[in-house]
Design a protein around this motif. Structure first.
Motif, mmCIF file in Angstrom:
data_model
loop_
_atom_site.group_PDB
_atom_site.id
_atom_site.type_symbol
_atom_site.label_atom_id
_atom_site.label_comp_id
_atom_site.label_asym_id
_atom_site.label_seq_id
_atom_site.Cartn_x
_atom_site.Cartn_y
_atom_site.Cartn_z
ATOM 1 N N ALA A 254 41.477 39.531 26.696
ATOM 2 C CA ALA A 254 40.214 39.525 27.437
ATOM 3 C C ALA A 254 39.115 38.830 26.646
ATOM 4 N N MET A 255 39.287 38.727 25.333
ATOM 5 C CA MET A 255 38.292 38.073 24.484
ATOM 6 C C MET A 255 38.607 36.594 24.265
ATOM 7 N N HIS A 256 39.886 36.254 24.263
ATOM 8 C CA HIS A 256 40.287 34.882 23.942
ATOM 9 C C HIS A 256 41.277 34.398 24.993
ATOM 10 N N HIS A 257 40.746 33.887 26.093
ATOM 11 C CA HIS A 257 41.601 33.420 27.183
ATOM 12 C C HIS A 257 41.178 32.016 27.601
ATOM 13 N N ILE A 258 41.925 31.447 28.527
ATOM 14 C CA ILE A 258 41.601 30.106 29.019
ATOM 15 C C ILE A 258 40.253 30.131 29.740
ATOM 16 N N HIS A 259 39.584 29.001 29.753
ATOM 17 C CA HIS A 259 38.311 28.881 30.457
ATOM 18 C C HIS A 259 38.355 27.628 31.334
ATOM 19 N N PRO A 260 37.867 27.726 32.565
ATOM 20 C CA PRO A 260 37.442 28.960 33.228
ATOM 21 C C PRO A 260 38.645 29.784 33.673
ATOM 22 N N CYS A 261 38.430 31.097 33.826
ATOM 23 C CA CYS A 261 39.500 31.990 34.291
ATOM 24 C C CYS A 261 38.892 33.068 35.174
ATOM 25 N N PRO A 262 38.609 32.750 36.434
ATOM 26 C CA PRO A 262 38.010 33.750 37.326
ATOM 27 C C PRO A 262 38.898 34.968 37.527
ATOM 28 N N VAL A 263 40.219 34.774 37.504
ATOM 29 C CA VAL A 263 41.125 35.908 37.672
ATOM 30 C C VAL A 263 41.001 36.868 36.489
ATOM 31 N N CYS A 264 40.886 36.324 35.270
ATOM 32 C CA CYS A 264 40.739 37.180 34.084
ATOM 33 C C CYS A 264 39.542 38.104 34.241
ATOM 34 N N ALA A 265 38.426 37.569 34.688
ATOM 35 C CA ALA A 265 37.204 38.367 34.828
ATOM 36 C C ALA A 265 37.374 39.447 35.892
ATOM 37 N N LEU A 266 38.001 39.095 37.005
ATOM 38 C CA LEU A 266 38.196 40.072 38.075
ATOM 39 C C LEU A 266 39.111 41.218 37.632
ATOM 40 N N VAL A 267 40.188 40.869 36.933
ATOM 41 C CA VAL A 267 41.117 41.897 36.474
ATOM 42 C C VAL A 267 40.441 42.779 35.417
ATOM 43 N N TYR A 268 39.669 42.165 34.537
ATOM 44 C CA TYR A 268 39.004 42.919 33.474
ATOM 45 C C TYR A 268 38.004 43.930 34.034
ATOM 46 N N ARG A 269 37.357 43.594 35.130
ATOM 47 C CA ARG A 269 36.356 44.490 35.711
ATOM 48 C C ARG A 269 36.974 45.526 36.652
ATOM 49 N N SER A 270 38.275 45.480 36.857
ATOM 50 C CA SER A 270 38.911 46.372 37.826
ATOM 51 C C SER A 270 39.079 47.778 37.266
ATOM 52 N N THR A 271 39.269 48.726 38.173
ATOM 53 C CA THR A 271 39.618 50.103 37.825
ATOM 54 C C THR A 271 40.781 50.515 38.711
ATOM 55 N N VAL A 272 41.326 51.690 38.447
ATOM 56 C CA VAL A 272 42.455 52.133 39.250
ATOM 57 C C VAL A 272 42.032 52.359 40.702
ATOM 58 N N GLN A 273 40.767 52.745 40.925
ATOM 59 C CA GLN A 273 40.284 52.922 42.304
ATOM 60 C C GLN A 273 39.814 51.617 42.934
ATOM 61 N N HIS A 274 39.482 50.647 42.110
ATOM 62 C CA HIS A 274 38.940 49.378 42.627
ATOM 63 C C HIS A 274 39.745 48.211 42.053
ATOM 64 N N PRO A 275 40.871 47.895 42.673
ATOM 65 C CA PRO A 275 41.711 46.790 42.192
ATOM 66 C C PRO A 275 41.045 45.444 42.432
ATOM 67 N N PRO A 276 41.375 44.453 41.643
ATOM 68 C CA PRO A 276 40.809 43.118 41.875
ATOM 69 C C PRO A 276 41.367 42.498 43.147
ATOM 70 N N VAL A 277 40.518 41.890 43.924
ATOM 71 C CA VAL A 277 40.932 41.116 45.092
ATOM 72 C C VAL A 277 40.757 39.651 44.715
ATOM 73 N N LEU A 278 41.862 38.955 44.517
ATOM 74 C CA LEU A 278 41.793 37.604 43.984
ATOM 75 C C LEU A 278 41.363 36.608 45.050
ATOM 76 N N PRO A 279 40.612 35.584 44.641
ATOM 77 C CA PRO A 279 40.243 34.533 45.595
ATOM 78 C C PRO A 279 41.482 33.756 46.011
ATOM 79 N N ARG A 280 41.448 33.232 47.188
ATOM 80 C CA ARG A 280 42.599 32.456 47.676
ATOM 81 C C ARG A 280 42.805 31.250 46.766
#
Length: 510
Positions: A254-280
């Protein structure tokens, strides 16, 4: 080769390999000593794949130093970089956190669709990991033991609840799913309960039993860290107790990943109650024309390290694949090169994996080049008429296996047909990626429609849109410390080569 003969050969090779492991282990090897190698530090060092100058994307030509520490440094958070596809198929994203105490928490979000846009349910897994030793089976990896303490589930829709009800044992449905309210955590497992409900889901954390952490050091000063966890068996009935020998697609730090990585940010902000919904994800027209290459050294089950290169000619419906095999996890020590070719036909869109297309490939010709002396001796030991011109194999000289209908010692049979699954997506730089179906874990052949893959190997990048095939450089420009070449360690490398070849190379289209 018949299944009986194939199994008999594997048993003999496996026993020989086990004897070698016991012999080497008994000579005073240390717990974290890298098998069959003698390094001056705990890191494996290599350069990235050095593609030819005509590759059209600059990032393929960058020199990237890669290090892999043994034992690995796991502390931190690791996330998916895309919607992952597992055999089945299953579609998921992962969010794993490792603490200095070796305790871990893992979030696995499962989806109804191959784009990870429609969440089905999420699992929260807690446990502890114990690092055991450097792997003697998968060189460069670390063997571990994991212990689960709790597994909870959150169902995100009534449709997902209905699907889970049909998969789980009746006792699990009554005790667990019967009380499930979408959005609420319900316990599936604890240390006092059995694993029946987990097995009904096909759930296992056996992926934790093989680990590798790589750090890519780029010229501009940045770095990318990747966590490779053990592969998932392609046979659903085997996955809950299969001990991995290959890897899944890696998670990134989460600290050292490819850029840009919108999926990384969405997954990092997710919780068990609020899963990431990835952009198409942007899709590209399904055009195979051109030359596609591996992005990195790839590891397949049964201790196979390789890079792949494919050229397709849609006008002639012809293809050629070049598989460069190595004896080490950074693809710096080549053993042999396999060049396969034939024809293909495009089928219908996949009913199981959306945005993927079914193909049928026919393999009509295979040529092999032995790159080092021990492989040459192995091939020269075959019986006449079973593997090219008997006794005439030389280092660096290619031989056509078509006149002998393949090669028994490598398990190659000609001609043969395979049922495949292809998909093309655009990566974060809007460059096309080619996903080719994952090979069966047991080394069998997808020679019937029912055996068609439902998941994918590591994606390949488009290197050239020209029709002609160009060879890329001979592996890595390695800065790896030279390996000890004693007779005992050479024998270990040879046995690993035979094992990998027997398991995977008897099917020509990886």
């Amino acid at each position: 080769m018949s299944n009986g003969h194939f199994s008999h050969m594997l048993r003999g090779v496996w026993l020989l390999w086990l004897w070698q492991v016991v012999f080497v282990a008994g000579t005073g090897s240390k717990l974290w000593e890298v098998p069959t190698a003698s390094f001056t530090s705990s890191s494996n060092l290599s350069e990235s794949l050095g593609w030819e100058p005509h590759c059209q994307y600059r990032h393929l030509q960058e020199r990237v130093r890669i290090t892999a520490d043994i034992p690995p440094r796991l502390e931190g958070t690791w996330v998916s970089t895309r919607c992952e596809v597992r055999p089945g198929p299953e579609f998921l994203t992962r969010y794993y956190t490792f603490h200095p105490t070796r305790h871990f928490q893992a979030l696995q979000h499962y989806y109804m669709d191959s784009g990870c846009e429609d969440p089905a349910y999420s699992l929260i897994i807690r446990g502890k990991l114990r690092l055991r030793q450097a792997s003697w089976i998968t060189r460069g990896g670390t063997e571990t033991e994991h212990h689960l303490s709790k597994v909870g589930i959150v169902v995100h829709s009534l449709q997902a609840k209905q699907q889970l009800t049909s998969r789980l044992p009746t006792s699990c449905v009554g005790l667990t799913l019967g009380r499930v309210v979408p959005g609420k955590v319900h316990e599936l497992y604890n240390t006092r309960a059995g694993r029946g409900c987990l097995e009904g889901l096909g759930f296992s954390m056996m992926e934790m039993d093989l680990i590798r952490v790589e750090t890519q050091h780029h010229n501009h000063g940045g770095k990318i860290q990747e966590l490779f966890l053990g592969d998932i068996h392609t046979d659903w009935s085997q996955r809950t107790h299969y001990r991995p020998t290959g890897y899944q697609q890696p998670l990134q730090s989460a600290m050292h990943h490819i850029h840009p990585c919108p999926v990384c940010a969405l997954v990092y902000r997710s919780t068990v109650q609020h899963p990431p919904v990835l952009p198409r994800r942007s899709t590209a027209p399904l055009s195979l024309v051109g030359r596609w290459v591996s992005q990195q050294c790839e590891t397949s089950p049964a201790v196979l390290f390789l890079t792949r290169e494919f050229t397709f000619d849609p006008d002639q419906h012809a293809w050629e694949g070049i598989y460069r095999h190595y004896s080490d996890p950074v693809c710096s020590l080549p053993t042999f090169i396999l060049r396969a070719s034939g024809h293909y036909a495009q089928g219908n869109p996949s009913a199981k994996v959306s945005r993927a297309t079914e193909y049928v490939f026919k393999v009509t010709q295979v040529r092999v080049t032995a790159v080092e002396e021990h492989t040459t001796k192995l091939l020269n030991g075959t019986r006449p008429g079973k593997c090219g011109r008997a006794g005439s194999w030389e280092v660096g000289v290619e031989q056509d296996l078509t006149p002998t209908d393949g090669c028994t010692v490598l398990g190659i049979k000609l001609p043969h047909k395979e049922y495949e699954l292809f998909k093309i997506e655009l990566n974060h730089r809007k460059h096309p990626l080619l996903f080719i179906g994952e090979r069966p874990t047991d080394g069998s052949n997808p020679d019937r429609p029912q055996r068609r893959p439902t998941s994918f190997q590591a994606p390949m990048v488009l290197c050239s849109e020209t029709q002609s095939s160009h060879r890329y450089s001979e592996g890595f420009n390695s800065k790896q410390v030279q390996l000890d070449t004693s007779g005992t360690e050479r024998l270990a490398q040879l046995v690993l080569l035979v094992l990998g070849s027997a398991l995977c190379s008897w099917i020509c289209f990886y």
